[in-house]
Design a protein around this motif. Sequence first.
Motif, mmCIF file in Angstrom:
data_model
loop_
_atom_site.group_PDB
_atom_site.id
_atom_site.type_symbol
_atom_site.label_atom_id
_atom_site.label_comp_id
_atom_site.label_asym_id
_atom_site.label_seq_id
_atom_site.Cartn_x
_atom_site.Cartn_y
_atom_site.Cartn_z
ATOM 1 N N UNK A 54 43.501 54.622 61.734
ATOM 2 C CA UNK A 54 44.334 55.495 60.897
ATOM 3 C C UNK A 54 45.824 55.298 61.123
ATOM 4 N N UNK A 55 46.203 54.696 62.235
ATOM 5 C CA UNK A 55 47.618 54.464 62.513
ATOM 6 C C UNK A 55 48.053 53.051 62.144
ATOM 7 N N UNK A 56 47.122 52.230 61.723
ATOM 8 C CA UNK A 56 47.415 50.838 61.388
ATOM 9 C C UNK A 56 46.725 50.513 60.073
ATOM 10 N N UNK A 57 47.429 50.773 58.967
ATOM 11 C CA UNK A 57 46.827 50.639 57.656
ATOM 12 C C UNK A 57 47.899 50.403 56.601
ATOM 13 N N UNK A 58 47.461 49.923 55.448
ATOM 14 C CA UNK A 58 48.365 49.702 54.329
ATOM 15 C C UNK A 58 47.587 49.968 53.046
ATOM 16 N N UNK A 59 48.252 50.532 52.046
ATOM 17 C CA UNK A 59 47.624 50.865 50.777
ATOM 18 C C UNK A 59 48.248 50.008 49.676
ATOM 19 N N UNK A 60 47.389 49.332 48.910
ATOM 20 C CA UNK A 60 47.830 48.383 47.906
ATOM 21 C C UNK A 60 47.265 48.755 46.532
ATOM 22 N N UNK A 61 48.124 48.860 45.556
ATOM 23 C CA UNK A 61 47.693 49.066 44.173
ATOM 24 C C UNK A 61 47.307 47.719 43.589
ATOM 25 N N UNK A 62 46.197 47.677 42.851
ATOM 26 C CA UNK A 62 45.741 46.384 42.351
ATOM 27 C C UNK A 62 45.250 46.454 40.910
ATOM 28 N N UNK A 63 45.188 45.284 40.294
ATOM 29 C CA UNK A 63 44.511 45.079 39.014
ATOM 30 C C UNK A 63 43.315 44.182 39.291
ATOM 31 N N UNK A 64 42.108 44.572 38.881
ATOM 32 C CA UNK A 64 40.946 43.714 39.125
ATOM 33 C C UNK A 64 40.979 42.493 38.209
ATOM 34 N N UNK A 65 40.885 41.319 38.792
ATOM 35 C CA UNK A 65 40.901 40.087 37.998
ATOM 36 C C UNK A 65 39.489 39.726 37.566
ATOM 37 N N UNK A 66 38.592 39.662 38.531
ATOM 38 C CA UNK A 66 37.214 39.322 38.223
ATOM 39 C C UNK A 66 36.406 39.166 39.489
ATOM 40 N N UNK A 67 35.147 38.789 39.330
ATOM 41 C CA UNK A 67 34.252 38.658 40.479
ATOM 42 C C UNK A 67 33.489 37.334 40.420
ATOM 43 N N UNK A 68 33.153 36.834 41.595
ATOM 44 C CA UNK A 68 32.319 35.646 41.731
ATOM 45 C C UNK A 68 31.020 36.054 42.411
ATOM 46 N N UNK A 69 29.893 35.742 41.776
ATOM 47 C CA UNK A 69 28.583 36.108 42.311
ATOM 48 C C UNK A 69 28.028 34.980 43.168
ATOM 49 N N UNK A 70 27.665 35.313 44.417
ATOM 50 C CA UNK A 70 27.036 34.329 45.292
ATOM 51 C C UNK A 70 25.606 34.021 44.853
ATOM 52 N N UNK A 71 24.952 34.979 44.208
ATOM 53 C CA UNK A 71 23.553 34.804 43.845
ATOM 54 C C UNK A 71 23.376 33.917 42.615
ATOM 55 N N UNK A 72 24.328 33.935 41.698
ATOM 56 C CA UNK A 72 24.194 33.151 40.471
ATOM 57 C C UNK A 72 25.272 32.084 40.308
ATOM 58 N N UNK A 73 26.241 32.042 41.239
ATOM 59 C CA UNK A 73 27.363 31.091 41.134
ATOM 60 C C UNK A 73 28.045 31.205 39.778
ATOM 61 N N UNK A 74 28.376 32.446 39.419
ATOM 62 C CA UNK A 74 29.051 32.688 38.144
ATOM 63 C C UNK A 74 30.304 33.532 38.352
ATOM 64 N N UNK A 75 31.259 33.314 37.474
ATOM 65 C CA UNK A 75 32.475 34.121 37.422
ATOM 66 C C UNK A 75 32.342 35.132 36.295
ATOM 67 N N UNK A 76 32.897 36.336 36.501
ATOM 68 C CA UNK A 76 32.954 37.341 35.443
ATOM 69 C C UNK A 76 34.336 37.971 35.442
ATOM 70 N N UNK A 77 35.015 37.898 34.304
ATOM 71 C CA UNK A 77 36.316 38.554 34.157
ATOM 72 C C UNK A 77 36.129 40.068 34.157
ATOM 73 N N UNK A 78 37.073 40.784 34.721
ATOM 74 C CA UNK A 78 36.931 42.243 34.836
ATOM 75 C C UNK A 78 36.859 42.917 33.475
ATOM 76 N N UNK A 79 37.561 42.373 32.469
ATOM 77 C CA UNK A 79 37.524 43.002 31.149
ATOM 78 C C UNK A 79 36.130 42.920 30.519
ATOM 79 N N UNK A 80 35.304 41.994 31.000
ATOM 80 C CA UNK A 80 33.960 41.811 30.473
ATOM 81 C C UNK A 80 32.925 42.611 31.259
#
Length: 253
Positions: A51-77
Amino acid sequence: MKKTDYEQFAGKKCQELIQIQERFRAQFELGNYQQWYYDAELALLRLYNNDDDQIYLKYIPIGTFSFTSDTWMWSWFNEHSVEPNKGNILAVKDFGIKNNYTKLTEGTFPADEFDCWEFAAISLDMLDGMGLYRVSTEKLQSYFLITAVLDENSREVVHFNQAKVTCKIHGLSRPAFICQHLDLKNPKGFEESFDTYKGMELDEEDDFAAWCDECERVRMKYNGWNEDSEEFAKIKLVCEDCYFELKDFNKAE
């Protein structure tokens, strides 16, 4: 445009990313943080050691990569992505449409991790972010475009810290529930309400919840959870990190 046009464009953005990312990580010492947690509804990422060593970051999700299917998915989709600002990434899609860059316009498709960094680098450039951060779970890598560092007293951070539990070992994290018998001494089996993995997004009505094999036998004896089976289990509160440590130790191979 030709395929090589995209390759040249993406390669240039990746080269630009290297220096931007090095400055970003050095400025905020991001390599020093061992733990992460994010709230998708707030699009807010917490990196921490305690709790004394932390940082908070605002983000926009870009997308995800699945290890199970080796596929990319854009966050808007991604219909499971609940971040309210994920529509910002549509600017990348629009750019892809104008330039005939199909990797920027299709919602999901086969990819590798190098592709993912290209998409992240392009998003960083187009949306003028501070840097990138990637979080990994058992099944997914999520790529975040960092847009701001927030003060701990900001309204969003205060809201972020509500409905969390403070663990003496892991600090602030999401709550989870286990039976009284689960520990890190002797494996006792691990039954769950539903299949889980660390960092997964939960529906509002769901919680991480687990119990041992003996509790499952008692639960079946009484045809589910009732006063008797709950008395045997004596469910207690733990943090998400403790939950998954217990899961790894107690689950049957």
